[in-house]
Design a protein around this motif. Sequence first.
Motif: not given
Length: 143
Positions: A101-102, A107-108, A110-115
């Motif tokens: 999950a992390d 990776a889904l 980038p450059p955003l990070e989903i909680p």
Amino acid sequence: MGLITTTAAVSCIGLYCCRSAMNLLALGEKDALYLGLNVTRYKSLLLWLVAFAVAMATALCGIIGFVGLVVPHIGRTLFGVDHRYLMPVTGLLGALLLIVADTLSRALFPPLEIPIGIVTSAIGAPFFLYLLWQQKSKSGRLL
């Protein structure tokens, strides 16, 4: 770091020492009592150990949905219901699920990070619905 290690060790060792009692309690309280288990004592002990472990994990790591619901069912499906094996396997599967999950959350897009809670919910909700559907098809009714 010492507090985290100490609380995790106390919780894990305490719960692992109660694994035979949990196997007996899985048969039902009356059967466990007939087999010589002090049901009241172990229910109280397990309640305190689990409450302590969950409180510390939530306080240190935050809420990550569906891991506690999905991982034990996956472990039971793959390895059976014996707590001698189920407890370590569930810990490893939970860690593996959180690593996946992390990785997905980073990776889904980038450059955003989903909680990570959103990713675990996206993994866990369909599995939980599948379990409900499976229960319904077994009994002919939901729950």
